[in-house]
Design a protein around this motif. Structure first.
Motif, PDB file in Angstrom:
ATOM      1  N   PHE A 118      80.168  84.802 -82.971  1.00  0.00           N
ATOM      2  CA  PHE A 118      79.213  85.255 -81.954  1.00  0.00           C
ATOM      3  C   PHE A 118      78.277  84.130 -81.540  1.00  0.00           C
ATOM      4  O   PHE A 118      77.970  83.955 -80.353  1.00  0.00           O
ATOM      5  CB  PHE A 118      78.436  86.454 -82.473  1.00  0.00           C
ATOM      6  N   VAL A 119      77.813  83.361 -82.533  1.00  0.00           N
ATOM      7  CA  VAL A 119      76.887  82.267 -82.210  1.00  0.00           C
ATOM      8  C   VAL A 119      77.587  81.221 -81.351  1.00  0.00           C
ATOM      9  O   VAL A 119      77.032  80.727 -80.352  1.00  0.00           O
ATOM     10  CB  VAL A 119      76.322  81.647 -83.506  1.00  0.00           C
ATOM     11  N   LEU A 120      78.820  80.876 -81.747  1.00  0.00           N
ATOM     12  CA  LEU A 120      79.540  79.884 -80.945  1.00  0.00           C
ATOM     13  C   LEU A 120      79.806  80.401 -79.529  1.00  0.00           C
ATOM     14  O   LEU A 120      79.636  79.678 -78.532  1.00  0.00           O
ATOM     15  CB  LEU A 120      80.859  79.518 -81.637  1.00  0.00           C
ATOM     16  N   GLY A 121      80.253  81.644 -79.392  1.00  0.00           N
ATOM     17  CA  GLY A 121      80.514  82.207 -78.062  1.00  0.00           C
ATOM     18  C   GLY A 121      79.261  82.338 -77.240  1.00  0.00           C
ATOM     19  O   GLY A 121      79.253  82.040 -76.024  1.00  0.00           O
ATOM     20  N   ALA A 122      78.172  82.799 -77.873  1.00  0.00           N
ATOM     21  CA  ALA A 122      76.918  82.943 -77.137  1.00  0.00           C
ATOM     22  C   ALA A 122      76.408  81.593 -76.663  1.00  0.00           C
ATOM     23  O   ALA A 122      75.868  81.452 -75.553  1.00  0.00           O
ATOM     24  CB  ALA A 122      75.874  83.643 -78.007  1.00  0.00           C
ATOM     25  N   ALA A 123      76.579  80.572 -77.532  1.00  0.00           N
ATOM     26  CA  ALA A 123      76.147  79.236 -77.120  1.00  0.00           C
ATOM     27  C   ALA A 123      76.948  78.751 -75.917  1.00  0.00           C
ATOM     28  O   ALA A 123      76.395  78.119 -74.994  1.00  0.00           O
ATOM     29  CB  ALA A 123      76.295  78.270 -78.300  1.00  0.00           C
ATOM     30  N   ALA A 124      78.266  79.055 -75.925  1.00  0.00           N
ATOM     31  CA  ALA A 124      79.083  78.655 -74.777  1.00  0.00           C
ATOM     32  C   ALA A 124      78.699  79.426 -73.520  1.00  0.00           C
ATOM     33  O   ALA A 124      78.662  78.883 -72.405  1.00  0.00           O
ATOM     34  CB  ALA A 124      80.565  78.865 -75.105  1.00  0.00           C
ATOM     35  N   VAL A 125      78.407  80.737 -73.660  1.00  0.00           N
ATOM     36  CA  VAL A 125      78.042  81.554 -72.496  1.00  0.00           C
ATOM     37  C   VAL A 125      76.707  81.117 -71.925  1.00  0.00           C
ATOM     38  O   VAL A 125      76.513  81.092 -70.701  1.00  0.00           O
ATOM     39  CB  VAL A 125      78.015  83.048 -72.892  1.00  0.00           C
ATOM     40  N   MET A 126      75.780  80.720 -72.785  1.00  0.00           N
ATOM     41  CA  MET A 126      74.459  80.352 -72.301  1.00  0.00           C
ATOM     42  C   MET A 126      74.482  79.055 -71.509  1.00  0.00           C
ATOM     43  O   MET A 126      73.528  78.734 -70.800  1.00  0.00           O
ATOM     44  CB  MET A 126      73.484  80.227 -73.478  1.00  0.00           C
ATOM     45  N   THR A 127      75.563  78.296 -71.644  1.00  0.00           N
ATOM     46  CA  THR A 127      75.655  77.062 -70.858  1.00  0.00           C
ATOM     47  C   THR A 127      76.109  77.316 -69.419  1.00  0.00           C
ATOM     48  O   THR A 127      76.094  76.386 -68.594  1.00  0.00           O
ATOM     49  CB  THR A 127      76.648  76.099 -71.526  1.00  0.00           C
ATOM     50  N   LEU A 128      76.568  78.531 -69.143  1.00  0.00           N
ATOM     51  CA  LEU A 128      77.025  78.839 -67.787  1.00  0.00           C
ATOM     52  C   LEU A 128      75.863  78.861 -66.807  1.00  0.00           C
ATOM     53  O   LEU A 128      74.762  79.296 -67.134  1.00  0.00           O
ATOM     54  CB  LEU A 128      77.746  80.189 -67.756  1.00  0.00           C
ATOM     55  N   LYS A 129      76.141  78.381 -65.577  1.00  0.00           N
ATOM     56  CA  LYS A 129      75.123  78.386 -64.540  1.00  0.00           C
ATOM     57  C   LYS A 129      75.332  79.568 -63.605  1.00  0.00           C
ATOM     58  O   LYS A 129      76.395  80.178 -63.564  1.00  0.00           O
ATOM     59  CB  LYS A 129      75.195  77.083 -63.733  1.00  0.00           C
ATOM     60  N   LYS A 130      74.320  79.823 -62.809  1.00  0.00           N
ATOM     61  CA  LYS A 130      74.440  80.864 -61.789  1.00  0.00           C
ATOM     62  C   LYS A 130      75.373  80.400 -60.668  1.00  0.00           C
ATOM     63  O   LYS A 130      75.430  79.216 -60.355  1.00  0.00           O
ATOM     64  CB  LYS A 130      73.071  81.205 -61.197  1.00  0.00           C
ATOM     65  N   THR A 131      76.087  81.359 -60.096  1.00  0.00           N
ATOM     66  CA  THR A 131      76.962  81.060 -58.953  1.00  0.00           C
ATOM     67  C   THR A 131      76.420  81.757 -57.710  1.00  0.00           C
ATOM     68  O   THR A 131      75.832  82.829 -57.793  1.00  0.00           O
ATOM     69  CB  THR A 131      78.388  81.536 -59.220  1.00  0.00           C
ATOM     70  N   TYR A 132      76.649  81.099 -56.553  1.00  0.00           N
ATOM     71  CA  TYR A 132      76.172  81.621 -55.275  1.00  0.00           C
ATOM     72  C   TYR A 132      77.394  81.832 -54.362  1.00  0.00           C
ATOM     73  O   TYR A 132      78.221  80.927 -54.196  1.00  0.00           O
ATOM     74  CB  TYR A 132      75.193  80.649 -54.625  1.00  0.00           C
ATOM     75  N   THR A 133      77.456  83.010 -53.804  1.00  0.00           N
ATOM     76  CA  THR A 133      78.624  83.396 -52.990  1.00  0.00           C
ATOM     77  C   THR A 133      78.199  83.571 -51.538  1.00  0.00           C
ATOM     78  O   THR A 133      77.334  84.414 -51.236  1.00  0.00           O
ATOM     79  CB  THR A 133      79.256  84.692 -53.505  1.00  0.00           C
ATOM     80  N   ALA A 134      78.795  82.769 -50.669  1.00  0.00           N
ATOM     81  CA  ALA A 134      78.581  82.913 -49.218  1.00  0.00           C
ATOM     82  C   ALA A 134      79.729  83.739 -48.639  1.00  0.00           C
ATOM     83  O   ALA A 134      80.896  83.583 -49.032  1.00  0.00           O
ATOM     84  CB  ALA A 134      78.531  81.550 -48.546  1.00  0.00           C
ATOM     85  N   THR A 135      79.400  84.634 -47.709  1.00  0.00           N
ATOM     86  CA  THR A 135      80.404  85.542 -47.145  1.00  0.00           C
ATOM     87  C   THR A 135      80.458  85.397 -45.623  1.00  0.00           C
ATOM     88  O   THR A 135      79.509  84.919 -44.994  1.00  0.00           O
ATOM     89  CB  THR A 135      80.095  87.006 -47.508  1.00  0.00           C
ATOM     90  N   ALA A 136      81.584  85.805 -45.078  1.00  0.00           N
ATOM     91  CA  ALA A 136      81.781  85.806 -43.615  1.00  0.00           C
ATOM     92  C   ALA A 136      82.870  86.813 -43.290  1.00  0.00           C
ATOM     93  O   ALA A 136      83.658  87.221 -44.160  1.00  0.00           O
ATOM     94  CB  ALA A 136      82.152  84.413 -43.108  1.00  0.00           C
ATOM     95  N   GLU A 137      82.909  87.213 -42.021  1.00  0.00           N
ATOM     96  CA  GLU A 137      83.925  88.149 -41.548  1.00  0.00           C
ATOM     97  C   GLU A 137      84.528  87.621 -40.252  1.00  0.00           C
ATOM     98  O   GLU A 137      83.810  87.096 -39.388  1.00  0.00           O
ATOM     99  CB  GLU A 137      83.341  89.552 -41.317  1.00  0.00           C
TER     100      GLU A 137
END
Length: 481
Positions: A36-55
Motif C-alpha cells: 500500500f505504501v509503495l502504491g500510494a507513493a506512486a499514485v501521489m506522484t501523478l499530476k492533474k490532467t486537463y481535458t479540452a473538448t470540441a464538437e
C-alpha cells in the motif's frame, strides 16, 4: 515387517484455514502495508490532467454522392446515413497525416518535457509527438448522429486547447485536399481530345459533302423529296392536260370535216313586181284625189293592182338577182382552234418529256442520297456525340473549378460547433487509484497468507490430521522445545 510411507497433502476445513490465517496475521499486515505504501507513493506522484473538448458537425456533402465520370446523371444517388458520414470523418480526423500536420504546426518542442529536449532524429521526435497525440486524443461518434465529439487530455490546460485546435485545423485543411476535385486538368485534356477529334470529323464530313455536291444532307434530301413530289404532281397534271388537248384536237378535226370551207356571203333578190304594186297603189291614191272610187280610172288601177298581186302570190316573182361567196367563218374558227389545240398538245408533249427527264434525274439523285445516307448518319452521329461530349466536359470542367474554389474558401459540409478552449479545472485519478492500491494490497496480503497456509509441512491442527489420515485424534500433546 515392513512400513509403507505415503505422502498426503493435509486437508483443511474452513475453520482450519481461518485459524491458520490468523496465525499469519502479522506477515499479512506487513505485506499489506508494504504494498500500500509503495502504491500510494506512486499514485501521489501523478499530476492533474486537463481535458479540452470540441464538437464537429459532419453533414452529407457532394463528396458522399456518387456521380459518374462519363455520361449524364439520370438519378442522383442518396447520401449514406449521417452516422456513417460521421464515422468516415472521424477516421480522417484520427489519421496519421492529420496528426503529423498538427505536430509540424505546433512544433515537436510542444510535446517534449520542459528542460529535457528529446534526442534522436526529427522523424523519431515527430513519431513520439504523434504517439502523444494518439494517447491523449479521444474521438467519439454515434451511429445516428452527425456530431463528432473530440477531447484531448494533457498535463497543461493551455497545451490541451492548443493541440486540439491544431488537430482541428489540420483536419480541415487535410480533408479539403483529400476531397478536392483533381480531375479538372484531366477533364480539360479529354475535352481538348474531343475537340481535336471533332475537327478531324468535320474535315472528313466537309470533304464527303463536297465530293457528292451536297450542302446539307438533310436539306438536300428533303429538297430532293419535295422537288420529286412537285415534279411528279406537275407531270400528272401535264399528262392530264395532254390527254385533254389531244382529245380536243380530235373533236375539232371531226367538226371541221363537217363544215364547208366556203359559203354564200351576200345574195340580192329580184322584187320588181312588189315595187309595181306599190307604184300602182300610189297612183290610185293620186286618182282618188281627183276621181270618185267608182270611176273608171280608179277601177282600172284596182284591176291592175289585183292582177299584180295575183302574179306575186304565184311565187315566181322573187329570185336571186346577185350572189357573192367567201370563206366559211365557222370553218375558219374551227381551223384556228385546231391549230391552237395542236400547238398546245405539242407543247404539253414536250413539257411531259422534260418532266419525265427531271423525274428520272430526281430518282437517280434520291437513290444516290439513299446510298450515302448511312455514311452521312455515321458522320453526323460522330459529330453529335463529340459535340455533346465537349459540351458535357466543358460543363464538368467549369463545375470542377467552381467546386475547388468553393472548397478552398471553406464552403464544405464540416462545421466546428464548439471550438476548443483551455479547461479551468483539472482532473486527477488519485482517489480511485488509491482505492485500487488499497484493494490490491489487501489481495496481495491475503494471497501471501493463503500461500503460507497451504505450503506448511505437517499437520497444523488436529482436525486436519484426522481428516487427512482418516483416523480419530484421541489426544493432542504439546510440542517439545
Amino acid at each position: 515387517m515392513r512400513t509403507a510411507y505415503v505422502t498426503a497433502r493435509p486437508r483443511y476445513g474452513l475453520a482450519d484455514i481461518v485459524g491458520l490465517m490468523f496465525r499469519e496475521l502479522g506477515l499479512m499486515i506487513l505485506i499489506f502495508l508494504l504494498v500500500f505504501v509503495l502504491g500510494a507513493a506512486a499514485v501521489m506522484t501523478l499530476k492533474k490532467t486537463y481535458t479540452a473538448t470540441a464538437e464537429v458537425y459532419a453533414g452529407a456533402g457532394q463528396e458522399y454522392v456518387y456521380e459518374p465520370r462519363v455520361g449524364t446523371v439520370t438519378e442522383r444517388a442518396s447520401p449514406p446515413p449521417s452516422g456513417e458520414i460521421a464515422q468516415t470523418e472521424a477516421n480522417i480526423l484520427t489519421s496519421r497525416d492529420v496528426k503529423l500536420r498538427a505536430v509540424r504546426a505546433l512544433g515537436v518542442q510542444t510535446f517534449q518535457k520542459p528542460g529535457k529536449p528529446a534526442a534522436g532524429s526529427l522523424a523519431k521526435q515527430e513519431g513520439d509527438a504523434i504517439r502523444a497525440i494518439t494517447e491523449g486524443l479521444v474521438v467519439g461518434t454515434s451511429p445516428t448522429s452527425s456530431i463528432i465529439s473530440l477531447s484531448y487530455e494533457s498535463d497543461n490546460a493551455e497545451k490541451s486547447a492548443r493541440v486540439l485546435a491544431a488537430v482541428l485545423e489540420a483536419y480541415k485543411n487535410y480533408r479539403r485536399e483529400v476531397f478536392q476535385d483533381n480531375s479538372t486538368q484531366a477533364i480539360d485534356a479529354q475535352r481538348q481530345t474531343f475537340e481535336d477529334e471533332l475537327a478531324n470529323v468535320d474535315d472528313a464530313y466537309e470533304q464527303f459533302l463536297a465530293s457528292n455536291e451536297i450542302g446539307d444532307f438533310a436539306t438536300a434530301k428533303a429538297a430532293a423529296t419535295a422537288t420529286y413530289q412537285t415534279t411528279f404532281t406537275d407531270r400528272l397534271s401535264t399528262q392530264a392536260q395532254l390527254s385533254q388537248a389531244a382529245r380536243r384536237v380530235e373533236t375539232i378535226t371531226a367538226q371541221l370535216a363537217t363544215q364547208p370551207p366556203e359559203i354564200v356571203l351576200q345574195q340580192d333578190l329580184n322584187i320588181a313586181a312588189q315595187d309595181q304594186i306599190l307604184q300602182k297603189r300610189t297612183e290610185r291614191e293620186n286618182l282618188l284625189a281627183r276621181y270618185r272610187p267608182d270611176s273608171q280610172p280608179v277601177r282600172d288601177i284596182d284591176a291592175q293592182i289585183a292582177q299584180l298581186q295575183a302574179y306575186v302570190a304565184g311565187g315566181d316573182t322573187v329570185g336571186a338577182k346577185e350572189v357573192r361567196t367567201g370563206p366559211n367563218p365557222s370553218w375558219v374558227a374551227l381551223d384556228t382552234a385546231r391549230t391552237t389545240a395542236e400547238a398546245d398538245r405539242d407543247a404539253l408533249a414536250a413539257r411531259l418529256a422534260v418532266l419525265d427527264g427531271q423525274l428520272a434525274a430526281l430518282r437517280e439523285r434520291q437513290a444516290r442520297l439513299t446510298q450515302l445516307e448511312s455514311k452521312n448518319a455515321i458522320f453526323a452521329g460522330n459529330r453529335d456525340v463529340l459535340t455533346a461530349n465537349i459540351k458535357e466536359f466543358q460543363q464538368r470542367g467549369s463545375q470542377s473549378r467552381a467546386d475547388n474554389g468553393l472548397v478552398a474558401s471553406g464552403a464544405d459540409n464540416v462545421k466546428i460547433l464548439s471550438h476548443p478552449a483551455a479547461p479551468t479545472k483539472g482532473s486527477s485519478l488519485k482517489a480511485p487509484l488509491l482505492i485500487l492500491v488499497f484493494l490490491f494490497a489487501g489481495f496481495t496480503a491475503l494471497c501471501v497468507g493463503l500461500l503460507r497456509v497451504f505450503t506448511r509441512r505437517g499437520f497444523a491442527t488436529p482436525a486436519s490430521a484426522g481428516r487427512t489420515l482418516q483416523m480419530p485424534v484421541l489426544a493432542v500433546a504439546p510440542v517439545k522445545a
